[in-house]
Design a protein around this motif. Sequence first.
Motif, PDB file in Angstrom:
ATOM      1  N   ALA A 205       0.830  -1.208   0.000  1.00  0.00           N
ATOM      2  CA  ALA A 205       0.000   0.000   0.000  1.00  0.00           C
ATOM      3  C   ALA A 205       0.866   1.260   0.000  1.00  0.00           C
ATOM      4  O   ALA A 205       0.590   2.224  -0.734  1.00  0.00           O
ATOM      5  N   GLY A 206       1.909   1.275   0.823  1.00  0.00           N
ATOM      6  CA  GLY A 206       2.785   2.437   0.874  1.00  0.00           C
ATOM      7  C   GLY A 206       3.493   2.699  -0.443  1.00  0.00           C
ATOM      8  O   GLY A 206       3.620   3.855  -0.872  1.00  0.00           O
ATOM      9  N   LEU A 207       3.926   1.632  -1.107  1.00  0.00           N
ATOM     10  CA  LEU A 207       4.598   1.798  -2.393  1.00  0.00           C
ATOM     11  C   LEU A 207       3.643   2.318  -3.459  1.00  0.00           C
ATOM     12  O   LEU A 207       4.011   3.178  -4.272  1.00  0.00           O
ATOM     13  N   MET A 208       2.414   1.813  -3.463  1.00  0.00           N
ATOM     14  CA  MET A 208       1.441   2.304  -4.442  1.00  0.00           C
ATOM     15  C   MET A 208       1.108   3.771  -4.189  1.00  0.00           C
ATOM     16  O   MET A 208       0.914   4.548  -5.127  1.00  0.00           O
ATOM     17  N   ALA A 209       1.042   4.170  -2.933  1.00  0.00           N
ATOM     18  CA  ALA A 209       0.810   5.584  -2.608  1.00  0.00           C
ATOM     19  C   ALA A 209       1.983   6.442  -3.079  1.00  0.00           C
ATOM     20  O   ALA A 209       1.789   7.540  -3.627  1.00  0.00           O
ATOM     21  N   LEU A 210       3.207   5.946  -2.874  1.00  0.00           N
ATOM     22  CA  LEU A 210       4.392   6.676  -3.325  1.00  0.00           C
ATOM     23  C   LEU A 210       4.372   6.865  -4.835  1.00  0.00           C
ATOM     24  O   LEU A 210       4.700   7.944  -5.349  1.00  0.00           O
ATOM     25  N   VAL A 211       3.994   5.821  -5.555  1.00  0.00           N
ATOM     26  CA  VAL A 211       3.917   5.913  -7.016  1.00  0.00           C
ATOM     27  C   VAL A 211       2.932   7.000  -7.427  1.00  0.00           C
ATOM     28  O   VAL A 211       3.218   7.823  -8.312  1.00  0.00           O
TER      29      VAL A 211
END
Length: 275
Positions: A205-211
Motif C-alpha cells: 500500500a505504501g509503495l502504491m501511494a508513493l507511485v
Amino acid sequence: MNLRRAWALLRACHPEPAAAVTAGVTALAAAAGRPAAGLVAVALAVLSGQLATGWSNDWLDAERDAAVGRTDKPVATGEVSRSLVGTAAVVAGLACVPLSLLSGWRAGLVHLVAVACALAYNARLKATPFSALPYALAFAAAPAFVTLARPGHPWPPAWLLVAGAALGAGAHFANVLSDLDDDAATGIRGVPHRLGRPAAEAIAAGLMALVAVLLTVGPPGPPTPLAWSILGTTAVVLGAGAALGRRRGSRTLFRAVLITALGDVVLLLLSGSAL
C-alpha cells in the motif's frame, strides 16, 4: 498440436499479466509519441519477454505446483507437458533478442536486462530476501526502453525511474499475497514471506501511494485535475482499506492495493507526454 493442448500452453504463459504489461508499455510508448511501426516493435518485444517469463516460471515450478495441488497450472495438472512449456520459453526468449533490438541497441539492451531480471526471479531470487529487486529493476526499465529508442537516446527523468521501481516492488508484494501459504509449503521465502502478510500488505500500500505521489507531482507543470483526482482517490481507498482490514481481515487492504495499482497505471500513461 491440438486445440486443447494449445489452450493449456497459452494458460501456462500467465496470459493476464503478460497482456497487461504488454499493453501498458505499448500504451506508454504511444503516449510518448512513438510511431506505429515503433509501437509494433515495442509490443512484440515486450510480449516475447513476457511469454519467456511466464513459461519459464511454470517450467521451473512444475514440481512445486503439483505438490500443493495447483489446479490453475496446466503443467501441474498434466494438461500440457513440462518439456513443451520449457521449449516454448526458450523459443520466446530467443525471439526476444532481435525483437528488442528493433528499438535500437540501447533500448534493446535495457529491455533484455529487464527480461533477465524476470528470469532470475523465476530461477532463484524469488526465494531470497532480494525477491523485490528484479521487479523494481524490470519496471524501472520500462520507461527507459521507451525513451532510449527516441532521437538522442535520452534517459527518462529520475522521478519516473523511481516511480517505475516502486510500482514494480509494490506489484511484487501484492502479487505474492495470495500464494503465501503455498509458497511457504514449498520452500519459497521471499521478502514478503519473511515479513508476514500484515507487513507485506502495508508495504504494498505504501509503495502504491508513493507511485501516485511521484506521478502526480513529478511531470513538469502543474498536475492535471485528473491526476489530483486519482491521487485523492488513492489516499481514500488505501485509508479505507487499512481501516476496514483491521476489522474484517487482511483481504480488504489487498483489494485496496489492487484498485490503487490501476490508478497508478493511469497516472503512468498520463506521464508519457513528459517523455
